[in-house]
Structures are given as C-alpha cells and as structure tokens.
Design a protein around this motif. Sequence first.
Motif, mmCIF file in Angstrom:
data_model
loop_
_atom_site.group_PDB
_atom_site.id
_atom_site.type_symbol
_atom_site.label_atom_id
_atom_site.label_comp_id
_atom_site.label_asym_id
_atom_site.label_seq_id
_atom_site.Cartn_x
_atom_site.Cartn_y
_atom_site.Cartn_z
ATOM 1 N N MET A 119 0.817 -1.216 0.000
ATOM 2 C CA MET A 119 0.000 0.000 0.000
ATOM 3 C C MET A 119 0.853 1.270 0.000
ATOM 4 O O MET A 119 0.330 2.372 0.012
ATOM 5 N N GLN A 120 2.165 1.074 -0.009
ATOM 6 C CA GLN A 120 3.065 2.232 -0.029
ATOM 7 C C GLN A 120 2.859 3.058 -1.288
ATOM 8 O O GLN A 120 3.077 4.281 -1.293
ATOM 9 N N VAL A 121 2.436 2.389 -2.360
ATOM 10 C CA VAL A 121 2.178 3.093 -3.619
ATOM 11 C C VAL A 121 1.117 4.166 -3.420
ATOM 12 O O VAL A 121 1.234 5.286 -3.931
ATOM 13 N N LEU A 122 0.060 3.848 -2.683
ATOM 14 C CA LEU A 122 -1.016 4.804 -2.444
ATOM 15 C C LEU A 122 -0.528 5.975 -1.602
ATOM 16 O O LEU A 122 -0.892 7.127 -1.853
ATOM 17 N N ILE A 123 0.285 5.669 -0.611
ATOM 18 C CA ILE A 123 0.784 6.732 0.272
ATOM 19 C C ILE A 123 1.714 7.669 -0.490
ATOM 20 O O ILE A 123 1.627 8.895 -0.349
ATOM 21 N N ASP A 124 2.600 7.101 -1.305
ATOM 22 C CA ASP A 124 3.563 7.924 -2.040
ATOM 23 C C ASP A 124 2.902 8.785 -3.113
ATOM 24 O O ASP A 124 3.437 9.844 -3.474
ATOM 25 N N ASN A 125 1.759 8.330 -3.629
ATOM 26 C CA ASN A 125 1.122 9.035 -4.747
ATOM 27 C C ASN A 125 -0.271 9.557 -4.392
ATOM 28 O O ASN A 125 -1.100 9.755 -5.280
ATOM 29 N N TYR A 126 -0.473 9.793 -3.114
ATOM 30 C CA TYR A 126 -1.815 10.215 -2.686
ATOM 31 C C TYR A 126 -2.242 11.510 -3.367
ATOM 32 O O TYR A 126 -3.432 11.724 -3.645
ATOM 33 N N HIS A 127 -1.263 12.426 -3.643
ATOM 34 C CA HIS A 127 -1.610 13.704 -4.272
ATOM 35 C C HIS A 127 -2.170 13.505 -5.669
ATOM 36 O O HIS A 127 -3.043 14.269 -6.114
ATOM 37 N N LEU A 128 -1.690 12.456 -6.376
ATOM 38 C CA LEU A 128 -2.217 12.171 -7.708
ATOM 39 C C LEU A 128 -3.664 11.689 -7.625
ATOM 40 O O LEU A 128 -4.508 12.072 -8.438
ATOM 41 N N TYR A 129 -3.930 10.847 -6.624
ATOM 42 C CA TYR A 129 -5.296 10.342 -6.458
ATOM 43 C C TYR A 129 -6.252 11.463 -6.043
ATOM 44 O O TYR A 129 -7.396 11.500 -6.504
ATOM 45 N N LEU A 130 -5.784 12.368 -5.192
ATOM 46 C CA LEU A 130 -6.624 13.490 -4.789
ATOM 47 C C LEU A 130 -6.925 14.395 -5.981
ATOM 48 O O LEU A 130 -8.053 14.880 -6.139
ATOM 49 N N ARG A 131 -5.901 14.623 -6.819
ATOM 50 C CA ARG A 131 -6.121 15.437 -8.011
ATOM 51 C C ARG A 131 -7.088 14.740 -8.966
ATOM 52 O O ARG A 131 -7.973 15.364 -9.548
ATOM 53 N N GLY A 132 -6.929 13.421 -9.112
ATOM 54 C CA GLY A 132 -7.842 12.659 -9.964
ATOM 55 C C GLY A 132 -9.264 12.668 -9.429
ATOM 56 O O GLY A 132 -10.231 12.757 -10.192
ATOM 57 N N LEU A 133 -9.396 12.600 -8.100
ATOM 58 C CA LEU A 133 -10.718 12.665 -7.479
ATOM 59 C C LEU A 133 -11.382 14.005 -7.768
ATOM 60 O O LEU A 133 -12.575 14.067 -8.086
ATOM 61 N N GLY A 134 -10.602 15.082 -7.682
ATOM 62 C CA GLY A 134 -11.146 16.403 -7.968
ATOM 63 C C GLY A 134 -11.601 16.537 -9.407
ATOM 64 O O GLY A 134 -12.675 17.098 -9.683
ATOM 65 N N THR A 135 -10.813 16.013 -10.349
ATOM 66 C CA THR A 135 -11.193 16.072 -11.764
ATOM 67 C C THR A 135 -12.442 15.254 -12.030
ATOM 68 O O THR A 135 -13.341 15.680 -12.766
ATOM 69 N N THR A 136 -12.529 14.071 -11.429
ATOM 70 C CA THR A 136 -13.717 13.233 -11.601
ATOM 71 C C THR A 136 -14.950 13.921 -11.039
ATOM 72 O O THR A 136 -16.034 13.864 -11.634
ATOM 73 N N LEU A 137 -14.805 14.578 -9.894
ATOM 74 C CA LEU A 137 -15.927 15.324 -9.315
ATOM 75 C C LEU A 137 -16.386 16.441 -10.247
ATOM 76 O O LEU A 137 -17.591 16.678 -10.396
ATOM 77 N N ARG A 138 -15.447 17.120 -10.881
ATOM 78 C CA ARG A 138 -15.801 18.191 -11.820
ATOM 79 C C ARG A 138 -16.555 17.631 -13.014
ATOM 80 O O ARG A 138 -17.567 18.194 -13.452
ATOM 81 N N ILE A 139 -16.071 16.505 -13.550
ATOM 82 C CA ILE A 139 -16.750 15.879 -14.683
ATOM 83 C C ILE A 139 -18.186 15.527 -14.306
ATOM 84 O O ILE A 139 -19.134 15.824 -15.047
ATOM 85 N N CYS A 140 -18.347 14.907 -13.144
ATOM 86 C CA CYS A 140 -19.681 14.462 -12.709
ATOM 87 C C CYS A 140 -20.596 15.641 -12.427
ATOM 88 O O CYS A 140 -21.798 15.587 -12.723
ATOM 89 N N LEU A 141 -20.048 16.709 -11.843
ATOM 90 C CA LEU A 141 -20.866 17.881 -11.535
ATOM 91 C C LEU A 141 -21.366 18.549 -12.813
ATOM 92 O O LEU A 141 -22.571 18.801 -12.961
ATOM 93 N N TYR A 142 -20.452 18.818 -13.744
ATOM 94 C CA TYR A 142 -20.845 19.483 -14.989
ATOM 95 C C TYR A 142 -21.777 18.601 -15.812
ATOM 96 O O TYR A 142 -22.800 19.076 -16.336
ATOM 97 N N ALA A 143 -21.418 17.321 -15.934
ATOM 98 C CA ALA A 143 -22.258 16.408 -16.714
ATOM 99 C C ALA A 143 -23.616 16.232 -16.049
ATOM 100 O O ALA A 143 -24.651 16.150 -16.734
ATOM 101 N N GLY A 144 -23.647 16.183 -14.711
ATOM 102 C CA GLY A 144 -24.911 16.014 -13.992
ATOM 103 C C GLY A 144 -25.848 17.187 -14.211
ATOM 104 O O GLY A 144 -27.046 17.002 -14.456
ATOM 105 N N LEU A 145 -25.327 18.413 -14.112
ATOM 106 C CA LEU A 145 -26.158 19.593 -14.326
ATOM 107 C C LEU A 145 -26.678 19.645 -15.756
ATOM 108 O O LEU A 145 -27.865 19.920 -15.991
ATOM 109 N N LEU A 146 -25.799 19.370 -16.716
ATOM 110 C CA LEU A 146 -26.211 19.420 -18.124
ATOM 111 C C LEU A 146 -27.231 18.338 -18.445
ATOM 112 O O LEU A 146 -28.224 18.587 -19.146
ATOM 113 N N THR A 147 -27.030 17.138 -17.920
ATOM 114 C CA THR A 147 -27.943 16.047 -18.248
ATOM 115 C C THR A 147 -29.314 16.254 -17.608
ATOM 116 O O THR A 147 -30.331 15.826 -18.166
ATOM 117 N N LEU A 148 -29.379 16.922 -16.468
ATOM 118 C CA LEU A 148 -30.677 17.231 -15.858
ATOM 119 C C LEU A 148 -31.456 18.213 -16.722
ATOM 120 O O LEU A 148 -32.667 18.061 -16.921
#
Length: 216
Positions: free
Chosen positions: A1-30
């Motif tokens: 699990m050291q991989v996750l700890i060493d690269n946590y910032h990448l996962y957090l950035r990816g989580l933020g981008t995914t949230l943006r995609i879902c937010l914009y797509a969710g509003l538009l699709t509604l």
Amino acid sequence: MQVLIDNYHLYLRGLGTTLRICLYAGLLTLVVGTFIAGCRVAPLTPLRAFGTAWVTVFRNCPLAVVLFFMAFGIPALGVNASYFVFGTIGLALYTSAFVCEAIRSGINAVSPGQAEAARSVGLGFGQTLRLVILPQAVRSIIPPLGSVMIAMIKNSAIAGAFGIGGDLYAVGIRQSSAQGEAIIPVLVGVALGYLIITIPAGLLLSYVERKVAIAR
C-alpha cells in the motif's frame, strides 16, 4: 500500500477532476433530460417524435460509441475544444436519455386530472408542466433518477479512458504502467476514489427519498 501513500496527491487530483466531470455532466444532463421528457409528453407530434428518437438513439447506443464520436467525429467537423469538454458533453447527452425516462415516469404518475384542471384555468402546456406536473412528479422521480446519476458517476471512468486526463481512471492507468507488479494497490486506490463519491451520493439520495416519503 506504499504506492497509495507515495502518490496520494495524484489520487486526490484525480478525485477532484472526476468530481468536476460528474458535476458538470450532472447539471447538463438534468437540463437536457428534463427538456426531452417535456418533448415526450408534449401535445405536438413533431416534439414527441423528436423526444422518442433522442431516447431511442442514446439509450440503445453504447457509451463508448458516443464518446468515440465526441472525441474524433466532432473535431473532424472543425469544432475544436478540449476532450474534457467533449467527454463531459458526451457523458451528459448519453445519460440524458435515462434521465428523460425517469422524469417521464414521474410525470405519468401524476393524475391526469391535474393537467385538466390546469388547462381549465387557462394554463398552457409549458406552464402546466412547470408549475403543476413537475413539482408533484418530483416525489416519484427521485429514486430512479438517483440510480441514473450514480450510474453516470461510474460511467465517467469510460470518459477517462478516452483521454480526458487527470481523472481517477487516467491516474490508475498511468500508475499501473509506472508501478509494474504493484497494480493491485493502484486499482484499489482508484476503486476507493469512486467509492468516496458514490457512497455519500447514495446516502444523500436515500435521505432525500425518506424526506419525500414522509412529505407524501
């Protein structure tokens, strides 16, 4: 699990981008899904035909094909934008067919007498739908609409596969190539990222559904 700890910032950035995609797509699709649902129950035959054709095409076409068209077909027509924009729009248009059917089922659950009463006092179709039918349909719409939105969040991974870059799926692909044999912790990190989004969303929808049920 050291991989996750060493690269946590990448996962957090990816989580933020995914949230943006879902937010914009969710509003538009509604917005699009509600409009198409209105077309499907409209008194004008051309509008009903348009709504039916929209739902038939997008509901029966694989999401990968829609995203492939957005990634390569639209730019070939001379329209230039980032794939973040194209991917988000493609995801929203695909999901709008399912949103439309969820909303239409709620509209059909409202007593026809409500529309007749609205027409009797001089309200037009648009006013009847906006002021009378949709507010009552919300109670029936929430459960199926919630399932559609959670499915859209998970489908955002397919958009990432087409090169949005920076989302959770893209982070997982890059880390899988970089880490070699440590692929399982990488995939666990990606899965946890999606669970962080979908579980709270599911709990929120359950809470809203209970509140609506009490109000009913």
